[in-house]
Design a protein around this motif. Structure first.
Motif, PDB file in Angstrom:
ATOM      1  N   ALA A  50       6.491  -2.565  55.120  1.00 17.69           N
ATOM      2  CA  ALA A  50       6.301  -2.270  53.704  1.00 17.69           C
ATOM      3  C   ALA A  50       5.258  -3.187  53.092  1.00 17.69           C
ATOM      4  N   LEU A  51       4.550  -2.680  52.092  1.00 15.93           N
ATOM      5  CA  LEU A  51       3.645  -3.512  51.314  1.00 15.93           C
ATOM      6  C   LEU A  51       4.454  -4.460  50.437  1.00 15.93           C
ATOM      7  N   ILE A  52       3.920  -5.652  50.200  1.00 12.75           N
ATOM      8  CA  ILE A  52       4.624  -6.653  49.409  1.00 12.75           C
ATOM      9  C   ILE A  52       3.869  -6.884  48.105  1.00 12.75           C
ATOM     10  N   ASP A  53       4.563  -6.756  46.998  1.00 18.19           N
ATOM     11  CA  ASP A  53       3.992  -7.010  45.678  1.00 18.19           C
ATOM     12  C   ASP A  53       4.343  -8.451  45.285  1.00 18.19           C
ATOM     13  N   TYR A  54       3.407  -9.364  45.549  1.00 19.49           N
ATOM     14  CA  TYR A  54       3.650 -10.770  45.223  1.00 19.49           C
ATOM     15  C   TYR A  54       3.473 -10.984  43.717  1.00 19.49           C
ATOM     16  N   PRO A  55       4.501 -11.410  43.011  1.00 20.66           N
ATOM     17  CA  PRO A  55       4.359 -11.635  41.568  1.00 20.66           C
ATOM     18  C   PRO A  55       3.619 -12.921  41.224  1.00 20.66           C
ATOM     19  N   GLY A  56       3.449 -13.814  42.213  1.00 20.62           N
ATOM     20  CA  GLY A  56       2.760 -15.077  41.959  1.00 20.62           C
ATOM     21  C   GLY A  56       2.983 -16.044  43.094  1.00 20.62           C
ATOM     22  N   PRO A  57       2.492 -17.275  42.977  1.00 18.51           N
ATOM     23  CA  PRO A  57       2.708 -18.288  44.018  1.00 18.51           C
ATOM     24  C   PRO A  57       4.158 -18.737  44.064  1.00 18.51           C
ATOM     25  N   HIS A  58       4.469 -19.603  45.026  1.00 16.57           N
ATOM     26  CA  HIS A  58       5.865 -19.966  45.261  1.00 16.57           C
ATOM     27  C   HIS A  58       6.524 -20.652  44.079  1.00 16.57           C
ATOM     28  N   ASP A  59       5.736 -21.338  43.232  1.00 21.38           N
ATOM     29  CA  ASP A  59       6.364 -22.110  42.168  1.00 21.38           C
ATOM     30  C   ASP A  59       6.854 -21.271  40.993  1.00 21.38           C
ATOM     31  N   ILE A  60       6.684 -19.936  41.049  1.00 23.89           N
ATOM     32  CA  ILE A  60       7.292 -19.114  40.005  1.00 23.89           C
ATOM     33  C   ILE A  60       8.784 -18.933  40.255  1.00 23.89           C
ATOM     34  N   TYR A  61       9.231 -19.262  41.483  1.00 25.20           N
ATOM     35  CA  TYR A  61      10.649 -19.178  41.814  1.00 25.20           C
ATOM     36  C   TYR A  61      11.288 -20.560  41.679  1.00 25.20           C
ATOM     37  N   ARG A  62      12.489 -20.569  41.177  1.00 28.46           N
ATOM     38  CA  ARG A  62      13.207 -21.838  41.106  1.00 28.46           C
ATOM     39  C   ARG A  62      13.689 -22.209  42.500  1.00 28.46           C
ATOM     40  N   THR A  63      13.356 -23.422  42.936  1.00 28.56           N
ATOM     41  CA  THR A  63      13.758 -23.906  44.253  1.00 28.56           C
ATOM     42  C   THR A  63      14.658 -25.122  44.074  1.00 28.56           C
ATOM     43  N   VAL A  64      15.829 -25.090  44.706  1.00 26.71           N
ATOM     44  CA  VAL A  64      16.760 -26.215  44.650  1.00 26.71           C
ATOM     45  C   VAL A  64      17.065 -26.676  46.073  1.00 26.71           C
ATOM     46  N   SER A  65      17.390 -27.943  46.202  1.00 29.36           N
ATOM     47  CA  SER A  65      17.704 -28.505  47.513  1.00 29.36           C
ATOM     48  C   SER A  65      19.099 -28.080  47.950  1.00 29.36           C
ATOM     49  N   PHE A  66      19.219 -27.690  49.212  1.00 30.56           N
ATOM     50  CA  PHE A  66      20.531 -27.339  49.751  1.00 30.56           C
ATOM     51  C   PHE A  66      21.465 -28.542  49.715  1.00 30.56           C
ATOM     52  N   VAL A  67      20.894 -29.731  49.900  1.00 27.03           N
ATOM     53  CA  VAL A  67      21.698 -30.954  49.843  1.00 27.03           C
ATOM     54  C   VAL A  67      22.297 -31.134  48.452  1.00 27.03           C
ATOM     55  N   ASP A  68      21.507 -30.845  47.401  1.00 24.46           N
ATOM     56  CA  ASP A  68      22.014 -30.955  46.031  1.00 24.46           C
ATOM     57  C   ASP A  68      23.158 -29.991  45.785  1.00 24.46           C
ATOM     58  N   VAL A  69      23.073 -28.813  46.382  1.00 22.45           N
ATOM     59  CA  VAL A  69      24.158 -27.846  46.240  1.00 22.45           C
ATOM     60  C   VAL A  69      25.399 -28.329  46.983  1.00 22.45           C
ATOM     61  N   ALA A  70      25.213 -28.809  48.210  1.00 22.34           N
ATOM     62  CA  ALA A  70      26.346 -29.270  49.018  1.00 22.34           C
ATOM     63  C   ALA A  70      27.031 -30.476  48.400  1.00 22.34           C
ATOM     64  N   GLU A  71      26.261 -31.360  47.763  1.00 23.54           N
ATOM     65  CA  GLU A  71      26.831 -32.567  47.176  1.00 23.54           C
ATOM     66  C   GLU A  71      27.293 -32.374  45.741  1.00 23.54           C
ATOM     67  N   GLY A  72      27.097 -31.188  45.181  1.00 23.22           N
ATOM     68  CA  GLY A  72      27.601 -30.902  43.842  1.00 23.22           C
ATOM     69  C   GLY A  72      26.642 -31.204  42.713  1.00 23.22           C
ATOM     70  N   ALA A  73      25.433 -31.663  43.021  1.00 21.23           N
ATOM     71  CA  ALA A  73      24.459 -31.933  41.958  1.00 21.23           C
ATOM     72  C   ALA A  73      24.027 -30.634  41.269  1.00 21.23           C
ATOM     73  N   ILE A  74      24.021 -29.540  42.020  1.00 19.56           N
ATOM     74  CA  ILE A  74      23.783 -28.194  41.477  1.00 19.56           C
ATOM     75  C   ILE A  74      25.120 -27.468  41.504  1.00 19.56           C
ATOM     76  N   GLY A  75      25.677 -27.218  40.328  1.00 20.14           N
ATOM     77  CA  GLY A  75      27.005 -26.614  40.247  1.00 20.14           C
ATOM     78  C   GLY A  75      26.975 -25.102  40.332  1.00 20.14           C
ATOM     79  N   PRO A  76      28.139 -24.477  40.559  1.00 17.67           N
ATOM     80  CA  PRO A  76      28.226 -23.014  40.659  1.00 17.67           C
ATOM     81  C   PRO A  76      27.728 -22.304  39.407  1.00 17.67           C
ATOM     82  N   GLU A  77      27.927 -22.920  38.238  1.00 18.68           N
ATOM     83  CA  GLU A  77      27.509 -22.259  37.004  1.00 18.68           C
ATOM     84  C   GLU A  77      25.991 -22.127  36.915  1.00 18.68           C
ATOM     85  N   GLN A  78      25.259 -22.997  37.619  1.00 17.91           N
ATOM     86  CA  GLN A  78      23.803 -22.930  37.594  1.00 17.91           C
ATOM     87  C   GLN A  78      23.250 -21.839  38.511  1.00 17.91           C
ATOM     88  N   LEU A  79      24.085 -21.380  39.428  1.00 20.82           N
ATOM     89  CA  LEU A  79      23.666 -20.321  40.358  1.00 20.82           C
ATOM     90  C   LEU A  79      24.367 -18.998  40.070  1.00 20.82           C
TER      91      LEU A  79
END
Length: 222
Positions: free
Chosen positions: A60-89
Motif C-alpha cells: 500500500a501507498l503510505i500517506d506520511y503526515p509529517g516527520p517523526h516528531d509530529i507523534y508523541r514518543t514516550v519511553s517504555f521505561v517511563d511507562v514501566a516505572e509509572g512516570a507515564i500513567g494510564p490516564e496519559q495513554l
C-alpha cells in the motif's frame, strides 16, 4: 504497510492496532484474477477504514503526515516505572517499537528524512487508517498521466509557435506546470496519487525545445 501473497495478507502491527482501536474486524478484499486488492476494517457490518493495495504490487501507498516528531514518543521505561500513567495513554492508539536508528535494522526512508525508525512508518499507516484517509494509485492513473503528457505536448506545439513574444511563451509554460501541480494536489487531497516528475519533465522539455527552435527559426530574424 504490509506485503501480501495472492491468498492472504501479512498483517502488520499498524493494521492490527487500527483494528483494535476501531473495534473492527480485518477483511481482505479479493479479485479473482488478481488476488488480494485491499483490506477493509469493518465494525457491525459497516466499513470504517479501507486500505487499497497497489495493483500487482501487494503493498500500500503510505500517506506520511509529517516527520517523526509530529507523534508523541514516550519511553517504555517511563511507562514501566509509572512516570507515564494510564490516564496519559487512555484513549490513545499506542505502538511499541525501537526508535534508535541503526541498532535494530528497522529503519525506513521517508519523504521527510533519509532514515526514520520503522515504528514511525507504522504510525503513519495507523494514522491514515484511523482517519480513513489512505492513498491509492488506481489502474487508470497511468493512462491519465500519459494522456496529460500527450495533450500538453500537442497543445504546446500548436500554441507556443503562434505567440510572438517570449514573455507569453514562458507564461504558457508556467501555466502548464502550475496546472499539473494543481491537478495532482487536488487528486492527492482526495487520496489518489498521480505522477508528478515525469509529466512535468515532459512539459519542460517540450516547451524549451519549442522555444529553442522558435528562436532559431523565426524569432532570431525579427
Amino acid at each position: 504497510t504490509f506485503r501480501s501473497s495472492a491468498l492472504r495478507p501479512t498483517r502488520s502491527i499498524s493494521l492490527k492496532t487500527a483494528a483494535v482501536a476501531l473495534r473492527a474486524d480485518i477483511r481482505p478484499m479479493y479479485e479473482r484474477t488478481v488476488g488480494i486488492v485491499g483490506v477493509q476494517l469493518a465494525r457491525d457490518g459497516q466499513v470504517v477504514a479501507d486500505l487499497p493495495l497497489e495493483p500487482n504490487a501487494g503493498a500500500a501507498l503510505i500517506d506520511y503526515p509529517g516527520p517523526h516528531d509530529i507523534y508523541r514518543t514516550v519511553s517504555f521505561v517511563d511507562v514501566a516505572e509509572g512516570a507515564i500513567g494510564p490516564e496519559q495513554l487512555k484513549g490513545k492508539a499506542v505502538l511499541v517499537g525501537v526508535t534508535m536508528i541503526g541498532s535494530s535494522g528497522d529503519q525506513r526512508v521517508t519523504p521527510f528524512n533519509d532514515f526514520e525508525a520503522g515504528v514511525y512508518t507504522h504510525a503513519a499507516v495507523l494514522s491514515s487508517l484511523l482517519r480513513n484517509s489512505t492513498l491509492t494509485a488506481p489502474g487508470w492513473a497511468d493512462a491519465f498521466n500519459l494522456g496529460f503528457i500527450w495533450v500538453s505536448a500537442l497543445v504546446l506545439s500548436l500554441l507556443v509557435p503562434r505567440l510572438s513574444k517570449f514573455r507569453l511563451k514562458f507564461l504558457v509554460l508556467w501555466a502548464a506546470i502550475f496546472g499539473w501541480l494543481l491537478v495532482t494536489h487536488l487528486f492527492f487531497r482526495n487520496g489518489i496519487q498521480l505522477q508528478v516528475v515525469v509529466p512535468l519533465l515532459s512539459v519542460t522539455v517540450v516547451s524549451f525545445t519549442l522555444l529553442f527552435l522558435g528562436y532559431f527559426w523565426g524569432d532570431r530574424d525579427k
